[in-house]
Design an enzyme around this catalytic site. Structure first.
Site, PDB file in Angstrom:
ATOM      1  N   SER A   1       0.802  -1.253   0.171  1.00 53.73           N
ATOM      2  CA  SER A   1       0.505   0.111   0.342  1.00 53.73           C
ATOM      3  C   SER A   1       1.157   0.636  -0.210  1.00 53.73           C
ATOM      4  O   SER A   1       1.483   1.653  -0.744  1.00 53.73           O
ATOM      5  CB  SER A   1      -1.367   0.024   1.092  1.00 53.73           C
ATOM      6  OG  SER A   1      -1.747   0.589   1.363  1.00 53.73           O
TER       7      SER A   1
ATOM      8  N   ASP B   1      -9.987  -3.368  -6.110  1.00 56.71           N
ATOM      9  CA  ASP B   1      -8.659  -2.035  -5.292  1.00 56.71           C
ATOM     10  C   ASP B   1      -9.870  -0.748  -4.147  1.00 56.71           C
ATOM     11  O   ASP B   1      -9.820   0.344  -5.376  1.00 56.71           O
ATOM     12  CB  ASP B   1      -7.203  -1.813  -5.004  1.00 56.71           C
ATOM     13  CG  ASP B   1      -6.837  -1.737  -3.947  1.00 56.71           C
ATOM     14  OD1 ASP B   1      -7.041  -0.763  -2.990  1.00 56.71           O
ATOM     15  OD2 ASP B   1      -5.419  -1.794  -3.746  1.00 56.71           O
TER      16      ASP B   1
ATOM     17  N   HIS C   1      -7.339  -5.566  -1.275  1.00 57.21           N
ATOM     18  CA  HIS C   1      -5.900  -4.812  -0.704  1.00 57.21           C
ATOM     19  C   HIS C   1      -5.237  -5.218   0.192  1.00 57.21           C
ATOM     20  O   HIS C   1      -4.191  -5.063   0.496  1.00 57.21           O
ATOM     21  CB  HIS C   1      -6.634  -2.960  -0.224  1.00 57.21           C
ATOM     22  CG  HIS C   1      -5.129  -2.521  -0.280  1.00 57.21           C
ATOM     23  ND1 HIS C   1      -4.499  -1.621  -1.177  1.00 57.21           N
ATOM     24  CD2 HIS C   1      -5.000  -2.082   0.338  1.00 57.21           C
ATOM     25  CE1 HIS C   1      -3.770  -0.778  -0.793  1.00 57.21           C
ATOM     26  NE2 HIS C   1      -3.483  -0.897   0.415  1.00 57.21           N
TER      27      HIS C   1
END
Length: 485
Positions: A187, A434, A462
């Protein structure tokens, strides 16, 4: 623009390759054997707070390196014979979060099996790396302006400098090739990785990304304009799974309004209807719908049985989003999209939501009817100014947050020309659905960064690295190991 900022911009973009990063000072190194069995070495380093002033104030960085461990038949004089293994550095998401312990991390076992030792390095301002808090910031001389300047140093460009500084300390005496290391960005850790590729690719051997193909070249406003349609889609899916929550959410929201619009939380701060509706931040992870539903049911059951919200029902709301313990996640969230002078975050998430008239609860005169059949819509990963009225750790920082939102002379965090001629192998897992990192923008970034190989899937969200570890890591290492002519 301040002269110091102008010089910083020129340095970051025009002569990044010439930037000299001093080696960190290794302050302490303590090894322990933990279940696994693993050898975990706790490391602390001292680095400059501001790399433009390397002789000035310093901060402490904390990391844990981990290798496999076997009880030796014959004890060796070498305390750690695996210390020469190549490093893989894990960069956590956020921004604002430290690392969990290596024995509890999904990457550890696979990376060790692949022949790496793993370094879990807390970003500056997070975890144990001189963590930022309201009280700590209040101790700075100079009031809000000094706090703003301090927080401006907590973005991904300086995290990259920290990594390079630590790399030089840990690989001292090695050849340039041996001293390179691999990085793994989850991320926001991927955002840091792209900054690393932009300004200090000479320190990298390879880059792995999971949900981390940052929207390079996109403003904060563009990021939220692309986000909200996905948030609306997830709201539709949520209420399809839990249709009873149309009424339940309105029941809880109506009760909050009946109490004057705000209910004191046990540990400080307050629950308002807008704060309630931001728990949709969990919609982007596996099991997120269920965690939101459980939270709503918890509140509803208290109202049904007692006519009030009990401490037990309110307590989960205090920690659902951990802004109080990870304030960088709130106060610098939009700043991670500001790439150079002229980029102003300006409370982009709030501004775009109001312009699109998405949330009735965001209006100052919005009222909630418990009898309406229309669902109240949840927000996603959005930062709103009212967080600085309702979270106890953020309340003292409201003025600082407003000043950060108005900053118009940020340093650069990416170098698109360098990324376009990149020579470091990049292996990226990209999630089609996502909620947090736009898939279309991710494709643009993958096309920009030369040599990027991508694995795209709509089978995971995610949180795939945590929830589907074997599948995601196998796909990434297949990208590295397979030969494509």
């Amino acid at each position: 623009m301040r002269l110091s900022t102008l010089l910083s911009v020129v340095t970051a973009v025009a002569v990044a390759a010439a930037e000299t990063i001093p080696a960190a000072e290794l302050v302490s190194s303590k090894a322990h054997i933990v279940p696994g069995p693993l050898r975990v070495t706790e490391l602390t380093f001292r680095v400059p707070l501001d790399y433009d002033d390397p002789e000035g104030e310093t901060i402490t960085l904390f990391g844990r390196s981990v290798t496999g461990y076997e009880v030796p038949i014959v004890p060796s004089d070498d305390e750690d014979e695996s210390s020469s293994l190549p490093y893989m550095v894990y960069l956590e998401g956020g921004p604002g979060f430290g690392n969990r312990e290596p024995q509890n991390h999904p990457l550890t076992s696979t990376a060790l099996e692949r022949g790496y030792q793993v370094l879990y390095l807390d970003h500056r301002g997070t975890g144990y790396s001189t963590p930022v808090s309201a009280k700590m910031l209040n101790q700075l001389d100079g009031g809000e302006d000094a706090q703003v300047e301090y927080l401006r140093l907590m973005r991904q460009d300086n995290t990259v400098r920290d990594c390079e500084s630590v790399r030089k300390a840990l690989t001292k005496g090695m050849s340039d090739n041996q001293a390179k290391w691999s990085i793994f960005g989850q991320s926001y850790g991927g955002f840091v990785s792209l900054s690393y590729l932009s300004f200090h690719p000479e320190g990298l051997r390879e880059v792995f990304l999971t949900g981390g193909l940052a929207p390079v070249g996109k403003t904060a406003e563009q990021v939220y304009e692309s986000l909200y349609p996905r948030v609306m889609k997830r709201n539709t899916a949520y209420y399809k799974k839990f249709p009873e929550d149309v009424k339940n959410v309105r029941q809880v929201a109506s009760y909050i309004e009946e109490q004057g619009g705000s209910i004191d939380l046990p540990a400080g701060g307050s629950l308002t209807v807008p704060r309630l509706m931001t728990i949709g931040i969990d919609f982007g992870g596996a099991g997120g719908f269920d965690s939101v539903h459980t939270t709503i049911m918890n509140l509803k059951m208290s109202l049904d049985q007692f006519g009030f919200l009990s401490r037990a029902s309110l307590a989960p709301m205090e920690t659902f989003t951990t802004f109080d313990t990870n304030i960088i996640y709130a106060i610098l969230h939009e700043a991670i999209y500001c790439d150079g002078p002229g980029d102003v975050s300006g409370w982009a998430s709030d501004r775009v939501a109001r312009e699109l008239n998405l949330f009735s609860w965001l209006s100052s005169n919005g009222t909630v009817s418990s009898n309406s059949s229309e669902p109240l819509l949840f927000a996603g990963e959005n930062i709103f100014p009212f967080f600085f009225d309702t979270y106890p750790e953020l309340i003292p920082l409201k003025g600082v947050a407003n000043k950060l939102a108005a900053v118009d002379d940020w340093t650069h965090i990416y170098d698109k020309k360098q990324l376009a001629k990149n020579e470091v192998p990049v292996y990226a897992a990209s999630y089609i659905d996502d909620l947090y990192v736009d898939y279309e923008y991710a494709k643009d970034t993958a096309a920009l960064v030369k040599g990027t190989k991508t694995w795209e899937t709509n089978a995971y969200y995610h949180s795939g690295l945590r929830t589907n570890t074997n599948e995601v890591l196998s796909a990434l290492f297949n990208l590295r190991d397979n030969v494509i002519d």
